[in-house]
Design a protein around this motif. Structure first.
Motif, PDB file in Angstrom:
ATOM      1  N   ARG A 203       6.578  12.826   2.026  1.00 56.88           N
ATOM      2  CA  ARG A 203       7.705  10.880   1.520  1.00 56.88           C
ATOM      3  C   ARG A 203       9.178  11.484   0.909  1.00 56.88           C
ATOM      4  O   ARG A 203       9.983  10.751   1.937  1.00 56.88           O
ATOM      5  CB  ARG A 203       7.442   9.831   0.939  1.00 56.88           C
ATOM      6  CG  ARG A 203       5.580   9.772   0.593  1.00 56.88           C
ATOM      7  CD  ARG A 203       5.708   8.121   1.784  1.00 56.88           C
ATOM      8  NE  ARG A 203       6.088   7.557   0.775  1.00 56.88           N
ATOM      9  CZ  ARG A 203       5.573   6.241   1.765  1.00 56.88           C
ATOM     10  NH1 ARG A 203       5.191   5.952   2.885  1.00 56.88           N
ATOM     11  NH2 ARG A 203       5.885   5.348   0.630  1.00 56.88           N
ATOM     12  N   THR A 204       9.013  12.228   0.296  1.00 51.59           N
ATOM     13  CA  THR A 204      10.401  13.136   0.133  1.00 51.59           C
ATOM     14  C   THR A 204      10.260  14.939   0.132  1.00 51.59           C
ATOM     15  O   THR A 204       9.416  15.706   0.412  1.00 51.59           O
ATOM     16  CB  THR A 204      11.055  12.850  -1.537  1.00 51.59           C
ATOM     17  OG1 THR A 204       9.684  13.232  -2.658  1.00 51.59           O
ATOM     18  CG2 THR A 204      10.396  11.411  -1.628  1.00 51.59           C
ATOM     19  N   SER A 205      11.369  15.372  -0.484  1.00 49.35           N
ATOM     20  CA  SER A 205      11.582  17.049  -0.252  1.00 49.35           C
ATOM     21  C   SER A 205      10.357  17.394  -1.442  1.00 49.35           C
ATOM     22  O   SER A 205      10.162  18.346  -1.530  1.00 49.35           O
ATOM     23  CB  SER A 205      12.404  17.212  -0.927  1.00 49.35           C
ATOM     24  OG  SER A 205      13.909  16.804  -1.309  1.00 49.35           O
ATOM     25  N   ALA A 206      10.123  16.460  -2.713  1.00 45.94           N
ATOM     26  CA  ALA A 206       9.279  16.949  -3.774  1.00 45.94           C
ATOM     27  C   ALA A 206       8.016  16.515  -3.492  1.00 45.94           C
ATOM     28  O   ALA A 206       6.827  16.451  -4.565  1.00 45.94           O
ATOM     29  CB  ALA A 206       9.900  15.428  -4.982  1.00 45.94           C
TER      30      ALA A 206
ATOM     31  N   ASP B 187      14.236   8.403  -5.335  1.00 48.18           N
ATOM     32  CA  ASP B 187      15.359   8.268  -6.045  1.00 48.18           C
ATOM     33  C   ASP B 187      14.673   7.209  -7.378  1.00 48.18           C
ATOM     34  O   ASP B 187      14.146   6.814  -8.460  1.00 48.18           O
ATOM     35  CB  ASP B 187      16.504   6.825  -6.559  1.00 48.18           C
ATOM     36  CG  ASP B 187      15.715   5.591  -5.344  1.00 48.18           C
ATOM     37  OD1 ASP B 187      14.931   6.122  -5.111  1.00 48.18           O
ATOM     38  OD2 ASP B 187      16.680   5.370  -5.268  1.00 48.18           O
ATOM     39  N   GLY B 188      12.795   7.824  -7.898  1.00 50.04           N
ATOM     40  CA  GLY B 188      11.799   6.839  -8.793  1.00 50.04           C
ATOM     41  C   GLY B 188      11.330   7.758  -8.421  1.00 50.04           C
ATOM     42  O   GLY B 188      11.263   9.357  -9.024  1.00 50.04           O
TER      43      GLY B 188
ATOM     44  N   TYR C 183      -3.070  12.214 -18.222  1.00 52.50           N
ATOM     45  CA  TYR C 183      -1.884  10.699 -17.174  1.00 52.50           C
ATOM     46  C   TYR C 183      -1.441  11.232 -16.146  1.00 52.50           C
ATOM     47  O   TYR C 183      -1.495  12.834 -15.965  1.00 52.50           O
ATOM     48  CB  TYR C 183      -1.216  10.437 -17.871  1.00 52.50           C
ATOM     49  CG  TYR C 183       0.083  11.521 -18.441  1.00 52.50           C
ATOM     50  CD1 TYR C 183       1.234  11.940 -17.908  1.00 52.50           C
ATOM     51  CD2 TYR C 183      -0.337  12.042 -19.789  1.00 52.50           C
ATOM     52  CE1 TYR C 183       2.259  13.110 -18.517  1.00 52.50           C
ATOM     53  CE2 TYR C 183       0.285  12.995 -20.080  1.00 52.50           C
ATOM     54  CZ  TYR C 183       1.471  13.813 -19.676  1.00 52.50           C
ATOM     55  OH  TYR C 183       2.859  15.015 -19.868  1.00 52.50           O
ATOM     56  N   ALA C 184      -0.544  11.263 -14.898  1.00 49.96           N
ATOM     57  CA  ALA C 184      -0.046  12.675 -13.585  1.00 49.96           C
ATOM     58  C   ALA C 184       0.836  10.831 -13.494  1.00 49.96           C
ATOM     59  O   ALA C 184       1.513  10.478 -14.281  1.00 49.96           O
ATOM     60  CB  ALA C 184      -0.888  11.161 -12.776  1.00 49.96           C
ATOM     61  N   ILE C 185       1.982  12.478 -12.855  1.00 51.54           N
ATOM     62  CA  ILE C 185       3.084  11.268 -12.834  1.00 51.54           C
ATOM     63  C   ILE C 185       4.066  11.602 -11.138  1.00 51.54           C
ATOM     64  O   ILE C 185       3.450  13.228 -10.580  1.00 51.54           O
ATOM     65  CB  ILE C 185       4.379  12.342 -14.188  1.00 51.54           C
ATOM     66  CG1 ILE C 185       4.047  12.530 -15.058  1.00 51.54           C
ATOM     67  CG2 ILE C 185       6.355  11.810 -13.478  1.00 51.54           C
ATOM     68  CD1 ILE C 185       5.133  12.792 -16.180  1.00 51.54           C
ATOM     69  N   ASP C 186       4.932  10.950 -10.716  1.00 48.04           N
ATOM     70  CA  ASP C 186       5.003  10.975  -9.631  1.00 48.04           C
ATOM     71  C   ASP C 186       6.589  10.967  -9.947  1.00 48.04           C
ATOM     72  O   ASP C 186       7.925   9.931 -10.065  1.00 48.04           O
ATOM     73  CB  ASP C 186       5.288   9.811  -8.496  1.00 48.04           C
ATOM     74  CG  ASP C 186       6.041   9.652  -7.380  1.00 48.04           C
ATOM     75  OD1 ASP C 186       6.308  10.324  -7.115  1.00 48.04           O
ATOM     76  OD2 ASP C 186       5.709   8.019  -7.652  1.00 48.04           O
ATOM     77  N   ASN C 187       6.928  12.626  -9.812  1.00 48.20           N
ATOM     78  CA  ASN C 187       8.605  12.966 -10.076  1.00 48.20           C
ATOM     79  C   ASN C 187       9.310  12.868  -8.644  1.00 48.20           C
ATOM     80  O   ASN C 187       9.259  14.098  -8.055  1.00 48.20           O
ATOM     81  CB  ASN C 187       8.297  14.149 -10.576  1.00 48.20           C
ATOM     82  CG  ASN C 187      10.018  14.410 -11.159  1.00 48.20           C
ATOM     83  OD1 ASN C 187      10.746  13.383 -11.132  1.00 48.20           O
ATOM     84  ND2 ASN C 187      10.017  15.123 -11.274  1.00 48.20           N
ATOM     85  N   GLY C 188       9.851  11.788  -8.027  1.00 50.07           N
ATOM     86  CA  GLY C 188      10.207  11.847  -6.945  1.00 50.07           C
ATOM     87  C   GLY C 188       9.313  11.683  -5.744  1.00 50.07           C
ATOM     88  O   GLY C 188      10.300  12.275  -4.864  1.00 50.07           O
TER      89      GLY C 188
ATOM     90  N   ARG D  50       1.202  -1.584  -0.029  1.00 51.04           N
ATOM     91  CA  ARG D  50      -0.355  -0.242   0.180  1.00 51.04           C
ATOM     92  C   ARG D  50       0.760   1.364  -0.158  1.00 51.04           C
ATOM     93  O   ARG D  50       2.009   1.131   1.080  1.00 51.04           O
ATOM     94  CB  ARG D  50      -1.253  -0.312   1.376  1.00 51.04           C
ATOM     95  CG  ARG D  50      -2.082  -0.885   1.137  1.00 51.04           C
ATOM     96  CD  ARG D  50      -2.402  -1.301   2.518  1.00 51.04           C
ATOM     97  NE  ARG D  50      -3.751  -0.352   3.381  1.00 51.04           N
ATOM     98  CZ  ARG D  50      -4.342   0.073   2.846  1.00 51.04           C
ATOM     99  NH1 ARG D  50      -5.129  -0.851   2.138  1.00 51.04           N
ATOM    100  NH2 ARG D  50      -5.382   1.277   3.105  1.00 51.04           N
ATOM    101  N   ASP D  51       0.271   2.553  -0.577  1.00 52.65           N
ATOM    102  CA  ASP D  51       1.078   3.635  -0.931  1.00 52.65           C
ATOM    103  C   ASP D  51       0.117   4.210  -0.585  1.00 52.65           C
ATOM    104  O   ASP D  51      -0.756   4.493  -0.510  1.00 52.65           O
ATOM    105  CB  ASP D  51       1.923   3.792  -2.121  1.00 52.65           C
ATOM    106  CG  ASP D  51       3.429   3.200  -1.955  1.00 52.65           C
ATOM    107  OD1 ASP D  51       3.559   3.032  -0.906  1.00 52.65           O
ATOM    108  OD2 ASP D  51       3.858   2.761  -3.307  1.00 52.65           O
ATOM    109  N   PRO D  52       0.304   6.008  -0.634  1.00 53.78           N
ATOM    110  CA  PRO D  52      -0.240   6.974  -0.168  1.00 53.78           C
ATOM    111  C   PRO D  52      -0.664   7.584  -1.287  1.00 53.78           C
ATOM    112  O   PRO D  52      -0.704   7.382  -2.534  1.00 53.78           O
ATOM    113  CB  PRO D  52       0.380   8.488   0.384  1.00 53.78           C
ATOM    114  CG  PRO D  52       1.748   7.804   1.340  1.00 53.78           C
ATOM    115  CD  PRO D  52       2.383   6.292   0.286  1.00 53.78           C
ATOM    116  N   LEU D  53      -2.061   7.900  -2.105  1.00 54.95           N
ATOM    117  CA  LEU D  53      -2.533   8.421  -2.538  1.00 54.95           C
ATOM    118  C   LEU D  53      -1.787   9.569  -3.020  1.00 54.95           C
ATOM    119  O   LEU D  53      -1.802  10.357  -4.355  1.00 54.95           O
ATOM    120  CB  LEU D  53      -4.021   8.988  -2.055  1.00 54.95           C
ATOM    121  CG  LEU D  53      -5.535   9.566  -3.397  1.00 54.95           C
ATOM    122  CD1 LEU D  53      -5.391   8.308  -4.137  1.00 54.95           C
ATOM    123  CD2 LEU D  53      -6.360  10.482  -2.626  1.00 54.95           C
ATOM    124  N   HIS D  54      -1.067  10.675  -2.227  1.00 50.79           N
ATOM    125  CA  HIS D  54      -1.162  12.221  -3.014  1.00 50.79           C
ATOM    126  C   HIS D  54       0.262  11.986  -3.127  1.00 50.79           C
ATOM    127  O   HIS D  54       0.556  12.958  -4.195  1.00 50.79           O
ATOM    128  CB  HIS D  54      -0.727  13.073  -1.395  1.00 50.79           C
ATOM    129  CG  HIS D  54       0.422  12.382  -0.060  1.00 50.79           C
ATOM    130  ND1 HIS D  54      -0.650  11.541   0.055  1.00 50.79           N
ATOM    131  CD2 HIS D  54       1.134  13.808   0.128  1.00 50.79           C
ATOM    132  CE1 HIS D  54       1.520  11.861   1.101  1.00 50.79           C
ATOM    133  NE2 HIS D  54       1.723  12.489   0.987  1.00 50.79           N
TER     134      HIS D  54
END
Length: 277
Positions: free
Chosen positions: A185-188, A218-219, A208-213, A152-156
């Motif tokens: 979760r990270t600085s971004a 590093d993902g 579409y959606a992007i999770d940019n780190g 499981r991971d967060p929505l946001h």
């Protein structure tokens, strides 16, 4: 000779006027709930409040109270765009037939995406206020970004979460964020509700959606929603940001949008070549 009195299952004696050969233990309210759930199960696209009222013989106000209670416990989901009611995630466990069908339909496409781009492909679903991974096809590369089924991971902070949230009613998204919080979760990571809503507007605009780190430093991940499945689900491709650039993610996004639209309509036996055609 004294007459033997019948008893309830818990051992309580029944009054003489309620003694009979076959006792009716049915409860009208439960029967109505069963009628509603059977009606929902038989419907592909969902049912209206009027259909529920007609089937159960209830006034619309009473039928709505039944549906509201079932929705509160996640057994019913309401599509506020067209006011249709469907079975909710309270019935959708990891082994349910609904998800098995979705997995079977998505698997060839996920494998094709993995082989085409060399990165991990995922199928995710909104479960409560988090995203749960229900199918993963891992990259064959030694260094890869991959969760495990059931994680499981967060929505946001995830591309899957953004892709799904972008097509939920705004008040529901705010409720989910309020319940789960928006930890960094990270600085971004986006940690402001207002900024997140602005992000979702861009997701709807782009498709579409992007999770940019944002979920892992590093993902990088790109996702598209599965709008035709009537489930809050999305597919994504993810990889290490050192190898999977923003340009790569935007290129994959075009394919993801096309593949996502086909998963809801392609038969389970669809060939991988069709998935990427």
């Amino acid at each position: 000779m004294a007459r033997r009195r019948k008893q309830e299952p818990d051992g309580t004696n029944l009054p003489d006027d309620e003694v009979r050969d076959e006792r009716d233990y049915s409860v009208r309210a439960v029967e109505r709930v069963c009628l509603i759930l059977n009606l929902l199960q038989e419907s592909v696209d969902g049912i209206t409040l009027n259909e529920v009222a007609q089937t159960t013989g209830l006034p619309k106000s009473s039928a709505f109270r039944y549906l509201w209670t079932l929705e509160h416990h996640r057994y019913v989901e309401r599509d506020e765009t067209n006011n249709l009611f469907r079975l909710g995630l309270g019935f959708v466990g990891m082994q349910s037939r609904h998800l098995e069908i979705l997995r079977e339909r998505a698997r060839p496409s996920l494998e094709a995406l993995r082989d085409e781009y060399g990165e991990t492909a995922n199928l995710g679903l909104l479960d409560g206020d988090h995203i749960i991974y229900i199918e993963i096809v891992e990259s064959r590369r030694g260094v890869r970004l991959a969760a495990s089924r059931g994680d499981r991971d967060p929505l946001h902070s995830t591309a899957l979460g953004k892709a799904i949230a972008a097509h939920l009613p705004e008040d529901r998204v705010r409720t989910l964020l309020d319940r789960a919080g928006m930890p960094g979760r990270t600085s971004a990571t986006i940690t402001s509700v207002g900024d997140f809503m602005t992000e979702l507007a861009g997701v709807r605009r782009n498709g579409y959606a992007i999770d940019n780190g944002e979920n892992e430093a590093d993902g990088r991940c790109v996702a598209a929603p599965l709008l035709g499945t009537h489930l809050p689900a999305a597919i994504s491709v993810s990889g290490p940001s050192s190898r999977f650039s923003m340009q790569d993610a935007k290129k994959v996004a075009k394919t993801l949008i096309r593949v996502a639209s086909g998963i809801a309509t392609n038969p389970v036996s669809a060939q991988r070549s069709e998935a990427m055609a």
